[in-house]
Design a protein around this motif. Structure first.
Motif, PDB file in Angstrom:
ATOM      1  N   VAL A 104      50.137  88.428  53.904  1.00 44.14           N
ATOM      2  CA  VAL A 104      49.020  87.593  54.336  1.00 44.14           C
ATOM      3  C   VAL A 104      48.481  88.072  55.675  1.00 44.14           C
ATOM      4  N   ARG A 105      47.160  88.247  55.731  1.00 46.19           N
ATOM      5  CA  ARG A 105      46.463  88.520  56.985  1.00 46.19           C
ATOM      6  C   ARG A 105      45.475  87.373  57.205  1.00 46.19           C
ATOM      7  N   VAL A 106      45.179  87.083  58.470  1.00 45.89           N
ATOM      8  CA  VAL A 106      44.313  85.937  58.770  1.00 45.89           C
ATOM      9  C   VAL A 106      43.207  86.331  59.731  1.00 45.89           C
ATOM     10  N   ALA A 107      42.085  85.595  59.627  1.00 48.45           N
ATOM     11  CA  ALA A 107      40.963  85.757  60.558  1.00 48.45           C
ATOM     12  C   ALA A 107      40.377  84.371  60.793  1.00 48.45           C
ATOM     13  N   ASN A 108      40.012  84.088  62.059  1.00 49.49           N
ATOM     14  CA  ASN A 108      39.468  82.765  62.380  1.00 49.49           C
ATOM     15  C   ASN A 108      37.955  82.791  62.575  1.00 49.49           C
ATOM     16  N   SER A 109      37.304  83.887  62.165  1.00 50.03           N
ATOM     17  CA  SER A 109      35.835  83.978  62.261  1.00 50.03           C
ATOM     18  C   SER A 109      35.328  84.943  61.203  1.00 50.03           C
ATOM     19  N   ALA A 125      50.831  92.179  47.030  1.00 53.27           N
ATOM     20  CA  ALA A 125      49.380  92.164  47.203  1.00 53.27           C
ATOM     21  C   ALA A 125      49.044  91.626  48.581  1.00 53.27           C
ATOM     22  N   THR A 126      47.920  92.114  49.126  1.00 51.84           N
ATOM     23  CA  THR A 126      47.480  91.688  50.453  1.00 51.84           C
ATOM     24  C   THR A 126      46.353  90.673  50.318  1.00 51.84           C
ATOM     25  N   LEU A 127      46.544  89.508  50.955  1.00 55.21           N
ATOM     26  CA  LEU A 127      45.522  88.467  50.964  1.00 55.21           C
ATOM     27  C   LEU A 127      44.971  88.317  52.371  1.00 55.21           C
ATOM     28  N   LEU A 128      43.680  88.073  52.460  1.00 56.37           N
ATOM     29  CA  LEU A 128      43.042  87.765  53.738  1.00 56.37           C
ATOM     30  C   LEU A 128      42.542  86.327  53.680  1.00 56.37           C
ATOM     31  N   ILE A 129      43.044  85.505  54.603  1.00 60.06           N
ATOM     32  CA  ILE A 129      42.625  84.109  54.693  1.00 60.06           C
ATOM     33  C   ILE A 129      41.671  83.978  55.873  1.00 60.06           C
ATOM     34  N   VAL A 130      40.507  83.394  55.639  1.00 57.82           N
ATOM     35  CA  VAL A 130      39.489  83.282  56.685  1.00 57.82           C
ATOM     36  C   VAL A 130      39.128  81.801  56.856  1.00 57.82           C
ATOM     37  N   ASP A 131      39.394  81.280  58.045  1.00 62.45           N
ATOM     38  CA  ASP A 131      39.087  79.871  58.333  1.00 62.45           C
ATOM     39  C   ASP A 131      39.066  79.708  59.845  1.00 62.45           C
ATOM     40  N   ASP A 132      38.100  78.933  60.349  1.00 54.15           N
ATOM     41  CA  ASP A 132      38.014  78.738  61.799  1.00 54.15           C
ATOM     42  C   ASP A 132      38.969  77.649  62.293  1.00 54.15           C
ATOM     43  N   THR A 133      39.658  76.957  61.384  1.00 51.97           N
ATOM     44  CA  THR A 133      40.582  75.890  61.767  1.00 51.97           C
ATOM     45  C   THR A 133      42.018  76.396  61.679  1.00 51.97           C
ATOM     46  N   PRO A 134      42.757  76.431  62.809  1.00 48.68           N
ATOM     47  CA  PRO A 134      44.121  76.962  62.799  1.00 48.68           C
ATOM     48  C   PRO A 134      45.022  76.239  61.800  1.00 48.68           C
ATOM     49  N   GLU A 135      44.850  74.907  61.676  1.00 50.23           N
ATOM     50  CA  GLU A 135      45.710  74.157  60.767  1.00 50.23           C
ATOM     51  C   GLU A 135      45.546  74.648  59.324  1.00 50.23           C
ATOM     52  N   ASN A 136      44.315  74.934  58.926  1.00 50.83           N
ATOM     53  CA  ASN A 136      44.083  75.419  57.557  1.00 50.83           C
ATOM     54  C   ASN A 136      44.702  76.807  57.342  1.00 50.83           C
ATOM     55  N   LEU A 137      44.599  77.648  58.367  1.00 48.18           N
ATOM     56  CA  LEU A 137      45.237  78.965  58.279  1.00 48.18           C
ATOM     57  C   LEU A 137      46.738  78.831  58.116  1.00 48.18           C
ATOM     58  N   ALA A 138      47.314  77.883  58.876  1.00 51.48           N
ATOM     59  CA  ALA A 138      48.763  77.698  58.822  1.00 51.48           C
ATOM     60  C   ALA A 138      49.201  77.195  57.450  1.00 51.48           C
ATOM     61  N   VAL A 139      48.448  76.262  56.893  1.00 50.92           N
ATOM     62  CA  VAL A 139      48.816  75.694  55.587  1.00 50.92           C
ATOM     63  C   VAL A 139      48.763  76.762  54.498  1.00 50.92           C
ATOM     64  N   LEU A 140      47.656  77.489  54.461  1.00 50.96           N
ATOM     65  CA  LEU A 140      47.525  78.517  53.426  1.00 50.96           C
ATOM     66  C   LEU A 140      48.526  79.649  53.634  1.00 50.96           C
ATOM     67  N   GLY A 141      48.715  80.015  54.909  1.00 48.51           N
ATOM     68  CA  GLY A 141      49.672  81.080  55.187  1.00 48.51           C
ATOM     69  C   GLY A 141      51.070  80.708  54.736  1.00 48.51           C
ATOM     70  N   GLU A 142      51.498  79.494  55.041  1.00 45.66           N
ATOM     71  CA  GLU A 142      52.837  79.041  54.650  1.00 45.66           C
ATOM     72  C   GLU A 142      52.982  79.004  53.135  1.00 45.66           C
ATOM     73  N   LEU A 143      51.909  78.639  52.427  1.00 47.03           N
ATOM     74  CA  LEU A 143      51.953  78.544  50.984  1.00 47.03           C
ATOM     75  C   LEU A 143      52.032  79.928  50.317  1.00 47.03           C
ATOM     76  N   LEU A 144      51.318  80.888  50.870  1.00 48.38           N
ATOM     77  CA  LEU A 144      51.151  82.178  50.191  1.00 48.38           C
ATOM     78  C   LEU A 144      52.117  83.268  50.651  1.00 48.38           C
ATOM     79  N   GLN A 145      52.649  83.161  51.874  1.00 55.63           N
ATOM     80  CA  GLN A 145      53.478  84.237  52.412  1.00 55.63           C
ATOM     81  C   GLN A 145      54.729  84.553  51.594  1.00 55.63           C
ATOM     82  N   PRO A 146      55.344  83.600  50.928  1.00 58.07           N
ATOM     83  CA  PRO A 146      56.523  83.971  50.137  1.00 58.07           C
ATOM     84  C   PRO A 146      56.229  85.009  49.046  1.00 58.07           C
TER      85      PRO A 146
END
Length: 390
Positions: free
Chosen positions: A38-43, A13-34
């Motif tokens: 995961v796709r990310v957007a900072n705005s 499944a494809t997840l999109l994580i949206v957060d303007d804080t890089p640290e939050n993107l990194a935490v969620l990405g690391e948790l969910l990528q296994p």
């Protein structure tokens, strides 16, 4: 999708994580990528662009507090666009009061996760929402399949019904070598008249889209009763005498009775048969009451029969018969106009005159082929000679 976050096709499944804080993107990405792609957007605007691109997100984890365009605005845009309106959104935010959660869910989010994040809760909520989406998608696909199957079967039944109608109508037509494409032409004439009168105050209540469709379907059965008329009368090349004419007139009653039998045999009411019965029985009635078989006058004549009366006469006038030449359409037009209020309903005549060009187009499109008519006449006359010899 299974418990490992895999789609039924074997793809993640494809997840999109949206957060303007890089640290939050990194935490969620690391948790969910296994388990997920995961796709990310900072705005917010970046999130909308990604949501419209392939692979389309199966689920969006969306921060609420972002500059320029906050999560609420992003969600509103997602829901307003048909291409993204069905993507489930989980708000992930530090706004953790009951009021905040209620506000987020009321705006259309499917869930609400408060920061700081707890990995097991995030994974559980994500899996739950993906399973729910999978179930919704499956139901939607099943409903779409069922709707398509119902439409297919209805179309198939409609085709069988239409073929049966024309087969019955052709049964009567095979008795008469002169009719040619009469059924098709009169069917279209009736449709044209009905469309022309659909907005008239006296006809609008009856001439719904559905009834117009049924009228056109019923029209070919108007002369089904001719199957009961003896050949020596039906095929007589000259004028009928009084006794023969009286027998010929019974085709209206024979047609009505045949359709009534069909109605009784049906397991449930068949809409078009009720109209077909009125057309077959009353299409030789005249507006002034001088017609047959009941001598009805004016509005007592059912609307379907009034339309058929004009369509039938016009086609008879402009079509060649063994006992007469085809009349020029303009002359037929003048005759029908002169019969307004006598033979025909004046409003039907008015609709005919307004649609005369359409009548001409139908007459030209479904004109009779002379060779086909001659061959048909030879077959019918051969049949009559054979019966006479027997």
């Amino acid at each position: 999708m299974n418990s490992n976050g895999l789609l039924a096709t074997g793809e993640k499944a494809t997840l999109l994580i949206v957060d303007d804080t890089p640290e939050n993107l990194a935490v969620l990405g690391e948790l969910l990528q296994p388990e997920y792609r995961v796709r990310v957007a900072n705005s917010g605007r970046g999130a909308l662009r990604i949501a419209l691109s392939d692979p389309k997100p199966d689920l969006i984890l969306l921060d609420v507090m972002m500059p320029d365009m906050d999560g609420y605005a992003v969600l509103a845009c997602l829901r307003a666009d048909q291409r993204t309106s069905d993507i489930p959104v989980i708000f992930v935010t530090a706004l953790d009061t009951a009021v905040d959660e209620h506000d987020g869910l009321e705006r259309g989010a499917v869930d609400y996760i408060s920061k700081p994040l707890r990995p097991l809760i995030v994974l559980a909520r994500v899996r739950t929402q993906l399973e729910l989406k999978r179930a919704r998608d499956w139901l939607r696909d099943q409903n779409a399949f069922l709707e398509a199957e119902v439409a297919r079967r209805m179309a198939e039944n409609q085709l069988v019904q239409d073929i049966s109608i024309h087969a019955l109508a052709r049964l009567a037509e095979t008795r008469d070598p002169e009719t040619g494409n009469h059924l098709r032409r009169t069917q279209e004439y009736v449709r044209i008249l009905a469309m022309g009168l659909r907005d008239h105050p006296g006809y609008a209540a009856f001439l719904s889209d559905r009834n117009i469709q049924l009228l056109a379907k019923s029209a070919p059965l108007h002369d089904i009763g001719k199957v009961g008329i003896p050949d020596h009368i039906l095929l007589k090349p000259g004028k009928l005498d009084a006794d023969e004419w009286a027998i010929m007139q019974t085709h209206a009653m024979i047609g009505r009775e045949a359709i009534e039998h069909a109605e009784r045999d049906a397991e449930q009411p068949v809409e078009f048969l009720a109209l077909a019965k009125e057309i077959a029985h009353y299409h030789h009635e005249r507006w002034d009451g001088s017609g047959y078989p009941e001598g009805l006058a004016g509005d007592a004549i059912p609307i379907p029969a009034r339309l058929m009366a004009l369509a039938d006469v016009f086609d008879a006038l402009i079509t060649r018969r063994v006992y007469k030449a085809a009349m020029p359409p303009d002359q037929a037009r003048a005759i029908i106009a002169a019969e307004s209020g006598r033979h025909f309903d004046p409003n039907v005549v008015e609709a005919f005159l307004a649609s005369f060009d359409k009548f001409l187009a139908v007459a030209e499109r479904y004109g009779d082929d002379e060779k086909t008519l001659l061959a048909k006449r030879d077959r019918v006359e051969g049949r009559v000679r054979s019966r006479a010899g027997a």
